[in-house]
Design an enzyme around this catalytic site. Structure first.
Site, PDB file in Angstrom:
ATOM      1  N   HIS A 159       0.815  -1.215   0.000  1.00  0.00           N
ATOM      2  CA  HIS A 159       0.000   0.000   0.000  1.00  0.00           C
ATOM      3  C   HIS A 159       0.847   1.263   0.000  1.00  0.00           C
ATOM      4  O   HIS A 159       0.318   2.364  -0.186  1.00  0.00           O
ATOM      5  CB  HIS A 159      -0.941  -0.011   1.210  1.00  0.00           C
ATOM      6  N   ASP A 173      -1.960   2.082  -4.765  1.00  0.00           N
ATOM      7  CA  ASP A 173      -3.213   2.548  -4.175  1.00  0.00           C
ATOM      8  C   ASP A 173      -4.297   1.487  -4.342  1.00  0.00           C
ATOM      9  O   ASP A 173      -4.237   0.640  -5.244  1.00  0.00           O
ATOM     10  CB  ASP A 173      -3.668   3.847  -4.840  1.00  0.00           C
TER      11      ASP A 173
END
Length: 441
Positions: A412, A416
């Site tokens: 992450h 995204d």
């Protein structure tokens, strides 16, 4: 008579240390030249150490699980002829000197290696070697009489012996050991097999209070270290999507039924690999290695797909290099070759490294949903769950469809949630309409 010192050999370019994972000998054994003495592991490659001479084992310088520096003393043998280590002993390298471990050597300006004071203080004088009779012609190993353990005592054996017994369905508590402290050796297993296996008594409802202490060594320790790094350094986001693979399974069955004899049988994975190549072409930043120490993402043009493979020794990840340059059949052939090499222990270091994105699949045991751990330092992993037939509403009625979930994790910090979803949805479309995998846009 003299003595011969065997040091930890150079097992690979740039390798400074190796883990001792198995002894094939013990003190007092008589060995012949080229007999295997020990096995060590570095990265995911296991290397056997042979004896360069005939002789008697006088001293073993490490225990199973120890990490030993290259060039450190490992084994001393009593041999006929000149003493090969007399000059070393004259410089305070005594017979019982333990190997120099990681963190216990200091590099000097002239490139020599100096044993630290802490190591020298642990040295002890050994008994001078006594004359021994000339080795007999055939290989001979001094073997103690089997030791019968008391009820409740746990068997002592190396990981290799335990694995062999487990694969053969043998309860080691039934096998007498002839090694030190009743340790079970490969010879003890051979004798057990030769005299016929005994069936353990059913325990019924009696309590079992035994506790087996299994040291985490070798490949299992390296897997544990890598998983710990991946989970501690990567904030994972997992995205799960169901895929209707009915059309793909029909196509796969047709292709397999009409394939040439020299072609590998197609599984689902080659189709997934080709779908990933198409999706990566639209989102190349998912095919990357993240050097978080340097703060640099290395985005690769070549798609090198790691395939998480369960073996008898643990989880390995052989790599199909340049999947973008392979068609469906070539992906299948290379996947089969690498999986067989990994399971047989013949995969090379090059075949087990260099992946840029990974697939993990448990096949029929894949469960409904998984949360795969990213193969650090990659940024994405695609997880394949089991395929099941479920009723699906088509707008007017329920029809049986072959459904499968993809459980995929992403770094992450780099990927995204939106990009992760777009990537998985693109793979979903390609698998649900498999003809699109072969059509160039």
């Amino acid at each position: 008579m003299g003595e011969h010192l065997i040091k930890m050999p150079d097992v690979g370019e740039g390798i400074a240390e190796a883990e001792l994972v198995e002894w094939h000998v013990k003190v007092g054994d008589l060995v012949r030249e080229d007999a295997v003495l020990a096995a060590v592991m570095t990265d995911k490659a296991t290397v056997e150490i042979p004896s360069p001479v005939d002789g008697e084992i006088l001293w073993l310088g490490a225990e199973i699980g120890d990490v030993v520096a290259i060039g450190s003393p490992l084994i001393r043998l009593k041999v006929e002829g000149e003493d090969s280590i007399s000059s070393e002993r004259s410089q305070n390298e005594k017979a019982t000197e333990p190997p120099v471990r990681t963190g216990e050597i200091e590099a000097q300006a002239d490139g020599a290696v100096k044993v630290s004071d802490a190591i020298v203080e642990r040295q002890a004088k050994s008994t001078p070697p006594q004359p021994v009779e000339k080795l007999p012609a055939p290989p001979v190993r001094m073997h103690r009489a089997p030791v019968t353990r008391a009820e409740g005592d746990k068997p002592v054996a190396s990981p290799a012996v335990r694995l062999r017994a487990r694969e053969a369905g043998v309860d080691l508590r039934q096998v007498p050991g002839s090694g030190p402290a009743g340790r079970i050796t490969h010879e003890d297993l051979d004798a057990f097999f030769a005299h016929g296996r005994q069936v353990a008594k059913a325990p019924g409802l009696s309590q079992n209070t035994s506790v087996e202490h299994v040291k985490v060594i070798g490949l299992r320790r390296k897997i544990a270290e890598k998983m710990a790094i991946a989970k501690s350094r990567i904030p994972h986001i997992t995205y799960v999507e169901e895929v209707d693979v009915t059309a793909l399974e029909d196509l796969r069955a047709t292709l397999n039924a009409n394939k040439r004899a020299d072609r590998a049988k197609l599984t689902l994975l080659p189709f997934l690999m080709r779908a990933m190549v198409r999706a990566i072409a639209e989102q190349p930043h998912l095919n990357a290695i993240y050097d978080d120490d340097a703060g640099v993402v290395h985005q690769h043009g070549g798609v090198h797909i790691g395939i998480a493979t369960q073996t008898g020794s643990g989880l390995m990840v052989p790599v199909v290099k340049h999947a973008e340059g392979r068609d469906l059949w070539e992906c299948a052939a290379e996947l089969n070759r690498l999986a067989e090499a990994a399971k047989s222990g013949l995969a090379t270091r090059e075949e087990l490294s260099g992946s840029t994105i990974t697939i993990t699949s448990l096949g029929a045991m894949g469960g409904i949903v998984t949360t795969p751990v990213i193969n650090y330092p990659e940024v994405a992993i695609i997880g394949v769950n089991k395929m099941v037939v479920r009723p699906v509403w088509d707008g007017s009625t329920f029809i049986p469809r072959k459904m499968m979930n993809l459980s995929s994790s992403f770094d992450h910090r780099i990927i995204d949630g939106w990009d992760a979803a777009v990537f998985v949805q693109r793979i979903k479309v390609l698998l649900e309409t498999p003809a699109m995998i072969f059509v160039e846009a």
